[in-house]
Design a protein around this motif. Sequence first.
Motif, PDB file in Angstrom:
ATOM      1  N   HIS A 173      27.516  24.985  10.992  1.00 45.96           N
ATOM      2  CA  HIS A 173      28.079  26.265  10.932  1.00 45.96           C
ATOM      3  C   HIS A 173      28.216  26.453   9.427  1.00 45.96           C
ATOM      4  CE1 HIS A 173      30.549  29.734  11.461  1.00 45.96           C
ATOM      5  NE2 HIS A 173      30.133  29.842  12.505  1.00 45.96           N
ATOM      6  N   PRO A 174      27.804  27.817   9.111  1.00 48.51           N
ATOM      7  CA  PRO A 174      27.633  28.233   7.821  1.00 48.51           C
ATOM      8  C   PRO A 174      28.835  28.273   6.840  1.00 48.51           C
ATOM      9  CG  PRO A 174      27.171  29.861   9.153  1.00 48.51           C
ATOM     10  CD  PRO A 174      26.992  28.868   9.974  1.00 48.51           C
ATOM     11  N   LYS A 175      30.057  28.257   7.510  1.00 46.28           N
ATOM     12  CA  LYS A 175      31.327  28.425   7.181  1.00 46.28           C
ATOM     13  C   LYS A 175      31.994  26.824   6.661  1.00 46.28           C
ATOM     14  CE  LYS A 175      32.988  32.790   8.948  1.00 46.28           C
ATOM     15  NZ  LYS A 175      34.225  33.518   9.804  1.00 46.28           N
ATOM     16  N   VAL A 176      31.089  25.968   7.152  1.00 45.73           N
ATOM     17  CA  VAL A 176      31.795  24.596   6.881  1.00 45.73           C
ATOM     18  C   VAL A 176      30.775  23.661   6.301  1.00 45.73           C
ATOM     19  CG1 VAL A 176      32.830  22.552   8.072  1.00 45.73           C
ATOM     20  CG2 VAL A 176      33.100  24.778   9.059  1.00 45.73           C
ATOM     21  N   ALA A 177      30.714  23.587   4.988  1.00 49.89           N
ATOM     22  CA  ALA A 177      29.863  22.797   4.039  1.00 49.89           C
ATOM     23  C   ALA A 177      29.739  21.497   4.338  1.00 49.89           C
ATOM     24  CB  ALA A 177      30.043  23.135   2.486  1.00 49.89           C
ATOM     25  N   THR A 178      30.488  20.884   4.893  1.00 45.36           N
ATOM     26  CA  THR A 178      30.742  19.384   4.886  1.00 45.36           C
ATOM     27  C   THR A 178      30.148  18.808   6.264  1.00 45.36           C
ATOM     28  OG1 THR A 178      32.904  19.499   4.985  1.00 45.36           O
ATOM     29  CG2 THR A 178      32.031  19.082   2.831  1.00 45.36           C
ATOM     30  N   VAL A 179      29.910  19.392   7.234  1.00 43.97           N
ATOM     31  CA  VAL A 179      29.815  18.904   8.662  1.00 43.97           C
ATOM     32  C   VAL A 179      28.131  19.376   8.802  1.00 43.97           C
ATOM     33  CG1 VAL A 179      30.226  18.987  11.015  1.00 43.97           C
ATOM     34  CG2 VAL A 179      31.971  19.236   9.451  1.00 43.97           C
ATOM     35  N   PHE A 180      27.398  18.409   9.014  1.00 41.86           N
ATOM     36  CA  PHE A 180      25.899  18.228   9.394  1.00 41.86           C
ATOM     37  C   PHE A 180      25.725  17.611  10.689  1.00 41.86           C
ATOM     38  CE2 PHE A 180      25.478  20.880   5.689  1.00 41.86           C
ATOM     39  CZ  PHE A 180      24.226  20.994   5.376  1.00 41.86           C
ATOM     40  N   LYS A 181      24.288  17.719  11.072  1.00 44.18           N
ATOM     41  CA  LYS A 181      24.018  16.739  12.164  1.00 44.18           C
ATOM     42  C   LYS A 181      22.529  16.841  12.268  1.00 44.18           C
ATOM     43  CE  LYS A 181      23.320  20.799  15.459  1.00 44.18           C
ATOM     44  NZ  LYS A 181      23.694  21.246  16.903  1.00 44.18           N
ATOM     45  N   ASP A 182      22.069  15.802  12.925  1.00 50.75           N
ATOM     46  CA  ASP A 182      20.978  15.529  13.146  1.00 50.75           C
ATOM     47  C   ASP A 182      20.491  15.265  14.612  1.00 50.75           C
ATOM     48  OD1 ASP A 182      21.148  12.768  13.415  1.00 50.75           O
ATOM     49  OD2 ASP A 182      20.333  12.189  11.593  1.00 50.75           O
ATOM     50  N   LEU A 186      26.352  13.025  14.267  1.00 50.58           N
ATOM     51  CA  LEU A 186      27.163  14.170  13.559  1.00 50.58           C
ATOM     52  C   LEU A 186      27.742  13.547  12.259  1.00 50.58           C
ATOM     53  CD1 LEU A 186      28.464  17.109  13.985  1.00 50.58           C
ATOM     54  CD2 LEU A 186      30.629  15.705  14.509  1.00 50.58           C
ATOM     55  N   TYR A 187      27.815  14.176  11.098  1.00 47.54           N
ATOM     56  CA  TYR A 187      27.927  13.688  10.020  1.00 47.54           C
ATOM     57  C   TYR A 187      29.403  14.589   9.193  1.00 47.54           C
ATOM     58  CZ  TYR A 187      23.393  11.618  10.166  1.00 47.54           C
ATOM     59  OH  TYR A 187      22.411  10.906  10.792  1.00 47.54           O
ATOM     60  N   PHE A 188      30.320  13.963   8.680  1.00 49.91           N
ATOM     61  CA  PHE A 188      31.154  14.494   7.908  1.00 49.91           C
ATOM     62  C   PHE A 188      30.918  14.032   6.683  1.00 49.91           C
ATOM     63  CE2 PHE A 188      34.914  14.732   5.485  1.00 49.91           C
ATOM     64  CZ  PHE A 188      35.371  16.015   5.620  1.00 49.91           C
ATOM     65  N   LYS A 189      30.521  14.712   5.627  1.00 49.66           N
ATOM     66  CA  LYS A 189      30.039  14.334   4.096  1.00 49.66           C
ATOM     67  C   LYS A 189      28.969  13.408   4.280  1.00 49.66           C
ATOM     68  CE  LYS A 189      34.496  15.463   1.641  1.00 49.66           C
ATOM     69  NZ  LYS A 189      35.267  15.207   0.720  1.00 49.66           N
ATOM     70  N   ASN A 190      29.169  11.946   3.886  1.00 48.42           N
ATOM     71  CA  ASN A 190      27.985  11.164   3.835  1.00 48.42           C
ATOM     72  C   ASN A 190      28.267  10.234   5.019  1.00 48.42           C
ATOM     73  OD1 ASN A 190      30.050  10.451   2.349  1.00 48.42           O
ATOM     74  ND2 ASN A 190      28.735   8.451   1.727  1.00 48.42           N
ATOM     75  N   GLU A 191      29.434  10.401   5.797  1.00 45.75           N
ATOM     76  CA  GLU A 191      29.654   9.351   7.067  1.00 45.75           C
ATOM     77  C   GLU A 191      29.320   9.910   8.382  1.00 45.75           C
ATOM     78  OE1 GLU A 191      30.790   6.456   6.473  1.00 45.75           O
ATOM     79  OE2 GLU A 191      30.995   6.846   4.246  1.00 45.75           O
ATOM     80  N   ILE A 192      28.891   9.034   9.262  1.00 41.04           N
ATOM     81  CA  ILE A 192      28.803   9.456  10.486  1.00 41.04           C
ATOM     82  C   ILE A 192      29.990   9.289  11.291  1.00 41.04           C
ATOM     83  CG2 ILE A 192      27.997   8.468  12.726  1.00 41.04           C
ATOM     84  CD1 ILE A 192      25.524   7.089  11.355  1.00 41.04           C
ATOM     85  N   VAL A 193      30.144  10.474  12.237  1.00 37.44           N
ATOM     86  CA  VAL A 193      31.302  10.567  12.938  1.00 37.44           C
ATOM     87  C   VAL A 193      31.049   9.951  14.425  1.00 37.44           C
ATOM     88  CG1 VAL A 193      32.965  12.231  14.077  1.00 37.44           C
ATOM     89  CG2 VAL A 193      31.651  12.837  11.947  1.00 37.44           C
ATOM     90  N   GLU A 194      31.863   8.550  14.382  1.00 40.95           N
ATOM     91  CA  GLU A 194      31.665   7.751  15.547  1.00 40.95           C
ATOM     92  C   GLU A 194      31.873   8.635  16.689  1.00 40.95           C
ATOM     93  OE1 GLU A 194      29.801   5.294  15.354  1.00 40.95           O
ATOM     94  OE2 GLU A 194      29.728   4.975  13.090  1.00 40.95           O
ATOM     95  N   GLY A 195      31.203   8.368  17.756  1.00 42.60           N
ATOM     96  CA  GLY A 195      31.228   8.893  19.145  1.00 42.60           C
ATOM     97  C   GLY A 195      31.113  10.257  19.274  1.00 42.60           C
ATOM     98  N   ALA A 196      30.745  11.068  18.188  1.00 40.75           N
ATOM     99  CA  ALA A 196      30.575  12.599  18.427  1.00 40.75           C
ATOM    100  C   ALA A 196      29.158  12.687  18.869  1.00 40.75           C
ATOM    101  CB  ALA A 196      30.602  13.185  16.958  1.00 40.75           C
TER     102      ALA A 196
END
Length: 277
Positions: A173-182, A186-196
């Motif tokens: 989402h464009p309002k949240v700069a630190t949450v990405f996905k491929d 799902l990633y928070f900063k440089n870490e994988i969010v396990e189970g997401a």
Amino acid sequence: MNDLIILDLFWDRQLVKDKSGKEFEIFRGKDYDHEWVNLGNGYSKDNNCIYYYDDTCFEQYLNKIDIASFSLIEANEAENTIYFKDKNAVYLKSYMCGFTILPEASPNNFRIIDIDNGYLTSGEFDYWYESKLPYALSEMTPINESYQRVGDSIFFAHTIKMTCDVNTFEQVHPKVATVFKDKENLYFKNEIVEGANPATFHFLEDCIGNNSPYYLECDIHFYAKDDKQAYFVNEPFGIKIIKTKDLENFRFEVIDEIGYGRDSNYRYEKGRRKKVK
């Protein structure tokens, strides 16, 4: 000078009065305290110390700094970022890193490329604030303020190489700069969010949409869910999994300007469960 009466003292000058009653200013480094040098932006030096206004500073580095050649290069006061140099090194004082020596930067070829974004160069090395980059800035394309693309790689915070699928890496989402996905994670900063589950993960529209109500810290605190679990996202600091047993009814509400996650049995304040009375 001895027959002047001091009326007021400033860090760089004095307001004085002579015998005739005439008031005027005399300047430090010119009219008195002749070893003192104004470096600019509130910084100064004498033969022994460096000062910020009336206070000494950088004491822990004085054994490394050549005070005689120490000077201010450029300052961005709005960002609290200032660059200095002496005959041996380049120094940075910033809200990003405190006061530090730029590794392997030479005062002879150091250049500020973009002071607002902390981009610098010196010889064969480019920098982001105090960090020496593992690539040339000319090779880098910003994705947003948190992530950068360099060739076939993604970096977080300019220096941390991500392990991700570059071709499907995208901001949730464009309002949240630190949450990405491929396509896989799902990633928070440089870490994988396990189970997401990146395919179904989404922020709740009621807390992030253009018409969402105001709540405290609404610019950094968000709630989300996927098909497995719910989440509280503190954009600068972390993501917390909420183990609700009522995921289908998990939603967002605002009470007295406080934003809560909510299911049928509990409210969640900053991700912490509270029984609904």
